[in-house]
Structures are given as C-alpha cells and as structure tokens.
Design an enzyme around this catalytic site. Sequence first.
Site, PDB file in Angstrom:
ATOM      1  N   GLU A 138     -53.380  -0.291 -19.464  1.00 58.27           N
ATOM      2  CA  GLU A 138     -52.070  -0.172 -20.086  1.00 58.27           C
ATOM      3  C   GLU A 138     -51.423   1.102 -19.575  1.00 58.27           C
ATOM      4  OE1 GLU A 138     -54.507  -2.713 -22.537  1.00 58.27           O
ATOM      5  OE2 GLU A 138     -54.810  -0.573 -22.262  1.00 58.27           O
ATOM      6  N   TYR A 150     -49.758   1.910  -9.395  1.00 53.56           N
ATOM      7  CA  TYR A 150     -50.580   0.741  -9.709  1.00 53.56           C
ATOM      8  C   TYR A 150     -50.133  -0.480  -8.904  1.00 53.56           C
ATOM      9  CZ  TYR A 150     -52.045   3.638 -13.672  1.00 53.56           C
ATOM     10  OH  TYR A 150     -52.516   4.660 -14.465  1.00 53.56           O
TER      11      TYR A 150
END
Length: 182
Positions: A138, A150
């Site tokens: 998360e 990411y």
Amino acid sequence: MLKKFNLFHSILGIFFKNRPYDEKTVTISEQEYYVRGITLDDIKDLLSIEREVYAGELPWTKTAFLVELQAAEPHLYLLIQKEGKTIGFIGCRIFDKDAHITNVAVAMQNQGKGIGSFLIREVQQFARINNCEKISLEVRISNKNAQRVYRQLGFVSNTIKPHYYTENKEDALEMILSLKEE
C-alpha cells in the site's frame, strides 16, 4: 525447462524459506552499501528514518516492529547502511502466495539513488524462493514519487483503500507486482 526451473525453486523454497539473510556489501549507482537483516537493536534507527520520511509521524511503532521481527511466518526485514549509518529499510511478510511489503523507507538525502528499488528487488528474490505469485503493498495516495518508482518496477494499481492510514485517515493505493511466469 520451465517445469525444471519451478521444481528447482520449490526445492529451494523448502530449504531457504526461514533462512537468515546473508549480509553483503553491494554497489548501487557506483556507491558501496552494506545490507543485512534487521535485529531488535536496529529499531531505534528505523523509527528515526520513519520520523524523517513521514514528517514526524510513526506509521510503525516500536511494538509493531518487535511483533513483525519475531513472527513465525516467513518474513524478510532488511536494512541498508552507508558508512555504518542506517539509511533505509524494507519489510515483507508472506501470506499464502503473496509477499506483502509491510514497510519501506529511505532517508530523504538518500532517495533517488536506487536504494529503494534495490530493496524491492531483494524482496522479489525472497518472494520467488517462497513460491509467491505476487508482491503487494500500500502507498499513500499523495505519494506520487513512490507510486512512480513502483510502476517503474512493474507494479500496477489495484484498489483504493479508504482511510487506510490511521494518523490522518489518508487513502492508500494498493499496488501489485505479478510474479507469475508467462
């Protein structure tokens, strides 16, 4: 050939799931760093990095780190040091076929040097040894820089988790990296 590779990874997984991380010296962007597993004595340094990175907040408390480091489930908690000073860390725990990154932070002056990416690649190796099909994490909706990193590593957006962060009720974006071989 793929079946032999998967069988090899399965056998490795039996032997190495709970094996301690081999400390090592690595070169990232022409700089030398030292990487090793986190011990209970390191928690003070981790909290200091959290305070810096999260503007005084502590997403994880000392107790949370203690619980994770002593968990029976397969997990990997690493720190990275430069000249003896801890500058970043990552945590991951295996849930079934998911390697979930629980926490990752790199000191502000060391961001943008590939350290976070290196740590995530170490988690990828651990996940593969443990026969995981994906890595999840998360990230704060407001943390666009982390989301960009990411995505560069192959993570894709999955779902939004409303009010995920307890200290300010900010939403989290769940991101997934598939490890399934095509």
